[in-house]
Each structure stands twice: as C-alpha cells, then as structure tokens.
Design an enzyme around this catalytic site. Structure first.
Site, PDB file in Angstrom:
ATOM      1  N   HIS A  29       0.858  -1.219  -0.270  1.00 49.33           N
ATOM      2  CA  HIS A  29      -0.138   0.022  -0.104  1.00 49.33           C
ATOM      3  C   HIS A  29       0.981   1.235  -0.101  1.00 49.33           C
ATOM      4  O   HIS A  29       1.542   1.612   1.060  1.00 49.33           O
ATOM      5  CB  HIS A  29      -0.903  -0.258   1.300  1.00 49.33           C
ATOM      6  CG  HIS A  29      -1.848   1.261   1.275  1.00 49.33           C
ATOM      7  ND1 HIS A  29      -3.219   0.855   1.539  1.00 49.33           N
ATOM      8  CD2 HIS A  29      -1.875   2.405   0.881  1.00 49.33           C
ATOM      9  CE1 HIS A  29      -3.969   2.054   1.329  1.00 49.33           C
ATOM     10  NE2 HIS A  29      -2.963   2.883   1.222  1.00 49.33           N
TER      11      HIS A  29
ATOM     12  N   HIS B 149       1.512   5.281  -1.768  1.00 48.66           N
ATOM     13  CA  HIS B 149       1.091   6.529  -2.489  1.00 48.66           C
ATOM     14  C   HIS B 149       2.375   7.129  -2.893  1.00 48.66           C
ATOM     15  O   HIS B 149       3.411   7.697  -2.210  1.00 48.66           O
ATOM     16  CB  HIS B 149       0.367   7.329  -1.682  1.00 48.66           C
ATOM     17  CG  HIS B 149      -0.709   7.232  -1.067  1.00 48.66           C
ATOM     18  ND1 HIS B 149      -2.045   7.366  -1.717  1.00 48.66           N
ATOM     19  CD2 HIS B 149      -1.174   6.524  -0.071  1.00 48.66           C
ATOM     20  CE1 HIS B 149      -3.112   6.886  -0.866  1.00 48.66           C
ATOM     21  NE2 HIS B 149      -2.423   6.213   0.185  1.00 48.66           N
ATOM     22  N   LEU B 150       2.730   7.171  -4.521  1.00 47.30           N
ATOM     23  CA  LEU B 150       3.971   7.668  -5.009  1.00 47.30           C
ATOM     24  C   LEU B 150       3.699   9.138  -5.451  1.00 47.30           C
ATOM     25  O   LEU B 150       4.388   9.841  -5.827  1.00 47.30           O
ATOM     26  CB  LEU B 150       4.252   6.943  -6.144  1.00 47.30           C
ATOM     27  CG  LEU B 150       5.173   5.572  -5.564  1.00 47.30           C
ATOM     28  CD1 LEU B 150       5.571   4.778  -6.639  1.00 47.30           C
ATOM     29  CD2 LEU B 150       6.358   5.884  -4.647  1.00 47.30           C
ATOM     30  N   ARG B 151       2.285   9.586  -5.543  1.00 43.83           N
ATOM     31  CA  ARG B 151       1.989  10.836  -6.383  1.00 43.83           C
ATOM     32  C   ARG B 151       2.402  11.054  -7.618  1.00 43.83           C
ATOM     33  O   ARG B 151       3.027   9.789  -8.450  1.00 43.83           O
ATOM     34  CB  ARG B 151       2.565  11.913  -5.376  1.00 43.83           C
ATOM     35  CG  ARG B 151       2.376  11.856  -3.938  1.00 43.83           C
ATOM     36  CD  ARG B 151       0.872  11.920  -3.597  1.00 43.83           C
ATOM     37  NE  ARG B 151       0.601  12.307  -2.107  1.00 43.83           N
ATOM     38  CZ  ARG B 151      -0.413  11.656  -1.517  1.00 43.83           C
ATOM     39  NH1 ARG B 151      -1.461  10.745  -1.947  1.00 43.83           N
ATOM     40  NH2 ARG B 151      -0.655  11.836  -0.142  1.00 43.83           N
TER      41      ARG B 151
ATOM     42  N   LYS C 291      -9.146  -0.303  -6.248  1.00 44.16           N
ATOM     43  CA  LYS C 291      -9.040   0.462  -4.844  1.00 44.16           C
ATOM     44  C   LYS C 291     -10.496   0.970  -4.699  1.00 44.16           C
ATOM     45  O   LYS C 291     -11.025   1.866  -5.652  1.00 44.16           O
ATOM     46  CB  LYS C 291      -8.056   1.302  -4.817  1.00 44.16           C
ATOM     47  CG  LYS C 291      -8.252   2.079  -3.403  1.00 44.16           C
ATOM     48  CD  LYS C 291      -7.856   1.187  -2.461  1.00 44.16           C
ATOM     49  CE  LYS C 291      -7.976   2.052  -1.084  1.00 44.16           C
ATOM     50  NZ  LYS C 291      -6.981   2.662  -0.340  1.00 44.16           N
TER      51      LYS C 291
ATOM     52  N   HIS D 218     -10.840   0.925   1.536  1.00 43.50           N
ATOM     53  CA  HIS D 218     -10.750   2.047   2.574  1.00 43.50           C
ATOM     54  C   HIS D 218     -11.922   1.774   3.209  1.00 43.50           C
ATOM     55  O   HIS D 218     -13.131   2.343   3.057  1.00 43.50           O
ATOM     56  CB  HIS D 218     -10.488   3.285   2.180  1.00 43.50           C
ATOM     57  CG  HIS D 218     -10.234   4.368   2.920  1.00 43.50           C
ATOM     58  ND1 HIS D 218      -9.158   5.179   3.018  1.00 43.50           N
ATOM     59  CD2 HIS D 218     -11.003   4.627   4.042  1.00 43.50           C
ATOM     60  CE1 HIS D 218      -9.247   5.980   4.053  1.00 43.50           C
ATOM     61  NE2 HIS D 218     -10.340   5.607   4.671  1.00 43.50           N
TER      62      HIS D 218
ATOM     63  N   HIS E  46      -5.029  -0.609   5.802  1.00 46.29           N
ATOM     64  CA  HIS E  46      -4.474   0.205   6.835  1.00 46.29           C
ATOM     65  C   HIS E  46      -5.288  -0.025   8.035  1.00 46.29           C
ATOM     66  O   HIS E  46      -6.233   0.869   8.462  1.00 46.29           O
ATOM     67  CB  HIS E  46      -4.299   1.661   6.672  1.00 46.29           C
ATOM     68  CG  HIS E  46      -5.376   2.270   5.590  1.00 46.29           C
ATOM     69  ND1 HIS E  46      -6.723   2.311   5.807  1.00 46.29           N
ATOM     70  CD2 HIS E  46      -5.032   2.967   4.408  1.00 46.29           C
ATOM     71  CE1 HIS E  46      -7.327   2.802   4.635  1.00 46.29           C
ATOM     72  NE2 HIS E  46      -6.478   3.253   3.942  1.00 46.29           N
TER      73      HIS E  46
ATOM     74  N   ASP F 259       1.405   2.565   3.612  1.00 48.12           N
ATOM     75  CA  ASP F 259       0.628   3.864   3.423  1.00 48.12           C
ATOM     76  C   ASP F 259       1.392   5.140   3.352  1.00 48.12           C
ATOM     77  O   ASP F 259       0.856   6.071   3.942  1.00 48.12           O
ATOM     78  CB  ASP F 259      -0.697   3.949   4.534  1.00 48.12           C
ATOM     79  CG  ASP F 259      -1.769   4.581   4.028  1.00 48.12           C
ATOM     80  OD1 ASP F 259      -1.848   4.936   2.706  1.00 48.12           O
ATOM     81  OD2 ASP F 259      -2.817   4.875   4.844  1.00 48.12           O
TER      82      ASP F 259
HETATM   83  O1  DOR Z   1      -3.791   9.306   5.618  1.00 49.95           O
HETATM   84  C1  DOR Z   1      -4.136   9.171   4.534  1.00 49.95           C
HETATM   85  N1  DOR Z   1      -3.562   9.777   3.548  1.00 49.95           N
HETATM   86  N2  DOR Z   1      -5.212   8.163   4.428  1.00 49.95           N
HETATM   87  C2  DOR Z   1      -5.302   7.938   3.030  1.00 49.95           C
HETATM   88  O2  DOR Z   1      -6.390   7.064   2.974  1.00 49.95           O
HETATM   89  C3  DOR Z   1      -4.958   8.522   1.936  1.00 49.95           C
HETATM   90  C4  DOR Z   1      -3.694   9.276   2.207  1.00 49.95           C
HETATM   91  C5  DOR Z   1      -3.303  10.252   0.943  1.00 49.95           C
HETATM   92  O3  DOR Z   1      -3.545   9.769  -0.148  1.00 49.95           O
HETATM   93  O4  DOR Z   1      -2.939  11.382   1.335  1.00 49.95           O
HETATM   94 ZN    ZN Z   2      -3.334   5.044   1.416  1.00 47.94          ZN
END
Ligand code: DOR
Ligand code: ZN
Length: 348
Positions: free
Chosen positions: A17, A19-21, A103, A140, A178, A251
């Site tokens: 899990h 997030h790479l943006r 997702k 989620h 998470h 995460d």
């Molecule tokens: O804290 C979080 N940030 N929870 C999420 O489900 C998404 C994530 C985000 O993309 O910033």
């Molecule tokens: Zn996440």
C-alpha cells in the site's frame, strides 16, 4: 532469514500500500521505496485519478522512468473504483497485467476521494466481475456519514458494509487496507482466506495520544485516524501471533510541509524512509522477530498469488537519528518520526 542480536537478514519485502503521487514529488519520494522494496501496490488517488487502462499504463511508465539506476522495482498498479467503471475493461486490464487490483474509496473518505463510491448497490456488476475473475478488491474501510464519530468509522464500516458485502460475494478477494481497530483485527481473524489486511507502521507504533496530547501533531494526522491504545495493542497482538492474513503496507502518503503545517491539515504520513526500521522495532518490542520476515515478505505475495522475492535485505542494529531528507522547496517533506532515534538501520 538470519536473526542475530545485531543483524537481521530477510527476503526483500514488498509494500502492499503506497502513494507515490506524480510530478516532482514522485521523483523525490520514489527512491525511498525502490531502494528497499521489490514491488509496491500503487494507490490510484492522484489529483487526476487512475480510472482506466490508459491512465494506468501512463502512470506505470512514469513511475518506471523515475526509478533510480541500480534499483529494481516493479509498481503493481491499481484502478480507482468509480461507479462508472466498465467490468469488461477491468477484466481485460487484469488479465493483461496492467492492473493488479481495484481500490475502493467510499465517497469523500480521504485525500482525492471525490470519485469514490456513494452506494455499494451502484457497483454490483463490478463486484460480480471481480469475484468471478478473482481480482482483489482493496478497501478503504471507513463510513463517511458526518453523523458518525470519526473514531467509530472503521467499526461501523465492518457492520454496515463488510458483513453484507461478504454475504453477497463470499468468494470476493478483499484486502482491508491500513486497519486501525480491534474490530477490524477480529473481523480479519474470523474470516476465511479470501480476506487479508495491511497494517501501517504508524498504526503500530502510535496511538491517538501521540496525535493529541499537549499539542496537535499534524505529522501524525492520517486516515484512518489513530485510535486509542486498546486498538493499537490489538494490532500489535495480531502481528505478534504470526497470522498470515496480515501484511506490510506502509501507506506512505507524502504531503508537502505547507499542506501539513497549515490551518487545514491534509491527512497522510510520509514514512517511506523509516517504515521498515519501525516495523523491525515493533516486532522486536513484541519479541516476535521470528514473524518479521513473513509479515514483510511472504504473506502479501501469497495473498496476491505472486512469487516470493529471492534476494534479501539486511538490517543492522545501529542507532540512527531520523533526519528530514527531502528539503527541496516547495517540496519539503517531514519524515515520519523525524528527530527520533531508531535502533535498526536498513542497509541499501
Ligand atoms: O492518511 C491518508 N492519506 N489516508 C488515506 O487513505 C489517503 C492518504 C493520502 O492519499 O494522502
Ligand atoms: Zn493510502
């Protein structure tokens, strides 16, 4: 696995899990994951989200073009589940390897979730297809009704959504993402092997007192929000029992410092540089290091039916003080647990 008092060697982990943006932020954060993890499940909640085959292919290419020389890293792409997703397109993308999973964000549950699902009944056709092709649904797990207390949203999701969903689709493969409560731990433990869950380093090492006592720490603000110590202990107990349904998902969710230290704080913790050391610290505190490798490197691939990594990674016992390493204005990030000292150092 080698477990010595000063050294741990495990099969190389994967991050289930992440997030790479995109854009400049992607370039800055990716090396912290690709140096350590072999594969990662990439979250699709970009400002312009990954909702179809074309955007999935383009985003994967963008990630691969930014992997530093010498790192071997495979992004496993996910598709954002919108109510208009075409089941045929999804099936094609799954079997051709473009998407590993889908997702599901409940509408307005978290960062960039405005394309999320409003009513489960609106996605019946999609869920039927996921069940048929055994494509994992990553969830989620929070209800978003404003009248429901933010600390109760995960438990309510289990009652209101998970129970009926699993009754209707008993063969659907689901990862509860998470997880943050004892209710979620109990739910996963009592489910069959179609249900797994990721657990973050922050939900293991912190509870809501760390977020709220004396001052509010915006760098510990995330969704699901940190819960009380009772829930933290339930998560810690879950991993210390070596149950194979739980696996590593950091995460890591970077937001630039201006969006964290602001009157409107964004939810998300940038933990990619420190996550593996934090997990090792927690497993050691629990006297459960014998399950460290299975949690980091085996339970996840087994759930996803993927091969185990063959190379290894080494952690050495060496106190290291966590520094902020991404300081490139306007992309300065605050690293999880900056200023603290961790005892396990990941050799790269
Ligand atoms: O804290 C979080 N940030 N929870 C999420 O489900 C998404 C994530 C985000 O993309 O910033
Ligand atoms: Zn996440």
């Amino acid at each position: 696995m080698i477990l010595q008092s000063n050294k741990i060697v495990i099969r190389r982990p994967d991050d289930w899990h992440l997030h790479l943006r995109d854009g400049d932020l992607l370039k800055l954060v990716l090396p912290y994951s690709s140096s350590t993890y072999s594969r990662a499940i990439i979250m699709p909640n970009l400002i312009s989200p990954i909702v179809d085959i074309k955007s999935g292919i383009d985003y994967r290419k963008l990630i691969l073009s930014n992997v530093p020389n010498g790192h071997i890293f495979s992004p496993l792409m996910t598709c954002y589940l919108t109510e208009v997703l075409d089941p045929d397109e999804l099936e094609q993308a799954f079997f051709s390897g473009i998407f590993t999973a889908v997702k599901m964000y409940p509408l307005y549950s978290t960062t960039n979730s405005s394309y999320g699902v409003n009513k489960i009944n609106n996605i019946t056709k999609i869920l039927e297809r996921l069940q048929k092709i055994q494509m994992p649904l990553l969830v989620h797990c929070e209800v978003t009704d404003f009248n429901i207390d933010i600390f109760d949203r995960e438990a309510r999701f289990i009652d209101d959504i998970m129970h009926p969903l699993r009754k209707q689709f008993p063969e659907l493969k689901i990862v509860m993402e998470h997880i943050s409560t004892k209710e979620a731990v109990e739910y996963v433990e009592s489910s069959d092997n179609k249900v797994g869950a990721t657990i973050t380093p922050h939900h293991l090492i912190l509870n809501r007192n760390d977020l709220l006592v004396h001052r509010i720490n915006p760098h510990f603000y995330c969704f699901p929000i940190l819960k009380s110590k009772v829930h933290q202990e339930a998560l810690r107990k879950a991993i210390s029992n070596g149950n194979s349904k739980f696996f590593l998902g950091t995460d890591s969710a970077p937001h630039i410092i201006n969006h964290k230290e602001n009157s409107q704080v964004q939810a998300g913790i940038f933990n990619a540089p420190t996550a593996l050391s934090v997990y090792a610290t927690v497993f050691e505190e629990l006297n459960a290091l014998r399950y460290f490798e299975s949690f980091c490197s085996e339970n996840g691939p087994r759930f996803y039916n993927l091969p185990l990594n063959q190379d290894t990674i080494t952690l050495i016992r060496k106190p290291w003080k966590i520094k902020n390493t991404v300081n490139l204005s306007p992309y300065s990030l605050v690293t999880f647990l900056v200023g603290n000292t961790l005892n396990w150092f990941v050799e790269n």
